[in-house]
Design a protein around this motif. Structure first.
Motif, PDB file in Angstrom:
ATOM      1  N   ASN A  55      14.842  63.376  -6.027  1.00  0.00           N
ATOM      2  CA  ASN A  55      15.445  63.178  -7.339  1.00  0.00           C
ATOM      3  C   ASN A  55      16.489  62.065  -7.296  1.00  0.00           C
ATOM      4  O   ASN A  55      17.136  61.852  -6.267  1.00  0.00           O
ATOM      5  N   THR A  76      12.681  63.570 -10.306  1.00  0.00           N
ATOM      6  CA  THR A  76      13.250  63.354 -11.633  1.00  0.00           C
ATOM      7  C   THR A  76      14.362  62.305 -11.581  1.00  0.00           C
ATOM      8  O   THR A  76      14.935  62.041 -10.521  1.00  0.00           O
ATOM      9  N   THR A  93       9.371  61.180 -14.524  1.00  0.00           N
ATOM     10  CA  THR A  93       9.938  62.320 -15.237  1.00  0.00           C
ATOM     11  C   THR A  93      11.433  62.121 -15.407  1.00  0.00           C
ATOM     12  O   THR A  93      12.162  61.945 -14.427  1.00  0.00           O
ATOM     13  N   ALA A  95      14.983  63.634 -16.371  1.00  0.00           N
ATOM     14  CA  ALA A  95      15.733  64.880 -16.538  1.00  0.00           C
ATOM     15  C   ALA A  95      16.786  64.712 -17.625  1.00  0.00           C
ATOM     16  O   ALA A  95      16.913  65.547 -18.519  1.00  0.00           O
ATOM     17  N   GLY A 118      13.095  67.781 -17.391  1.00  0.00           N
ATOM     18  CA  GLY A 118      12.839  68.205 -16.010  1.00  0.00           C
ATOM     19  C   GLY A 118      14.151  68.470 -15.338  1.00  0.00           C
ATOM     20  O   GLY A 118      15.168  67.877 -15.684  1.00  0.00           O
ATOM     21  N   GLY A 120      17.018  68.153 -12.912  1.00  0.00           N
ATOM     22  CA  GLY A 120      17.499  67.122 -11.996  1.00  0.00           C
ATOM     23  C   GLY A 120      18.818  67.495 -11.376  1.00  0.00           C
ATOM     24  O   GLY A 120      19.283  68.628 -11.488  1.00  0.00           O
TER      25      GLY A 120
END
Length: 199
Positions: A55, A76, A93, A95, A118, A120
């Protein structure tokens, strides 16, 4: 790593988590195997492709410009900055994204599927002390994944769809999904709302 001045990182390959804090961060070609956390009292930019295996959490007082087409954010992305530009060579994606300036634009382009919503990391976790109060003050409503304030928001997928799974808001919004647009949450534009698809 922490630097009082600008920090540059080039031709880097890191297997684990990467945590950087400085007065301006410039990234060259870099491969981060796990999570990436960047905090800057100025901006965050790049001049080479960036790969992040985990992430990404990005926080800047200035603009965040990680819009090189060869980027690959596997996990994310959460980011707060005066303006934000992101690009991904694959699926992406988001977040959370927040505009700290109130009227800066947010532009996100993914070659693959672009998803909003999403889990994160915590934005600002690595920011310098001078960023602390500003970051907390800029905390967004948990129900809103992207907030561009009065600025323009553009979400584009070049070869797949754009999926809005958590609310977004901005002054002007453009959603451009090559194969379609899926809206499962509120899209709040105080000005124009443009929806585009080749499907």
């Amino acid at each position: 790593a922490t630097a009082g001045g600008q920090l540059g990182l080039d031709a880097a390959q890191v297997a684990g988590d990467t945590r950087l804090s400085a007065n301006g961060i410039v990234l060259g070609t870099a491969h981060m195997g796990a999570d990436l956390q960047l905090g800057s009292t100025a901006g965050i930019s790049q001049h080479g492709a960036l790969h992040v295996g985990g992430n990404s959490v990005l926080d800047a007082v200035g603009a965040i410009a990680l819009d090189t087409a060869g980027n690959d954010f596997v996990g994310t992305v959460s980011a707060h900055g005066a303006a934000i530009g992101l690009a991904d060579a694959n699926a992406l994606t988001i977040a959370s994204l927040g505009n700290n300036a109130g009227n800066g634009d947010i532009d996100v382009v993914a070659a693959g599927k672009l998803s909003v919503g999403g889990q994160g990391g915590a934005v600002g976790a690595l920011s310098p002390q001078s960023l602390g109060s500003r970051t907390r003050a800029a905390s967004m409503d948990g129900a809103v994944a992207i907030d561009a304030g009065g600025g323009a928001l553009t979400l584009q997928s070049l070869a797949a769809d754009v999926a809005v799974n958590q609310a977004v808001r901005a002054g002007r919004i453009t959603l451009d999904g090559h194969t379609g647009i899926n809206l499962a949450a509120n899209v709040d534009a105080s000005g124009d709302l443009n929806l585009r698809s080749n499907a």
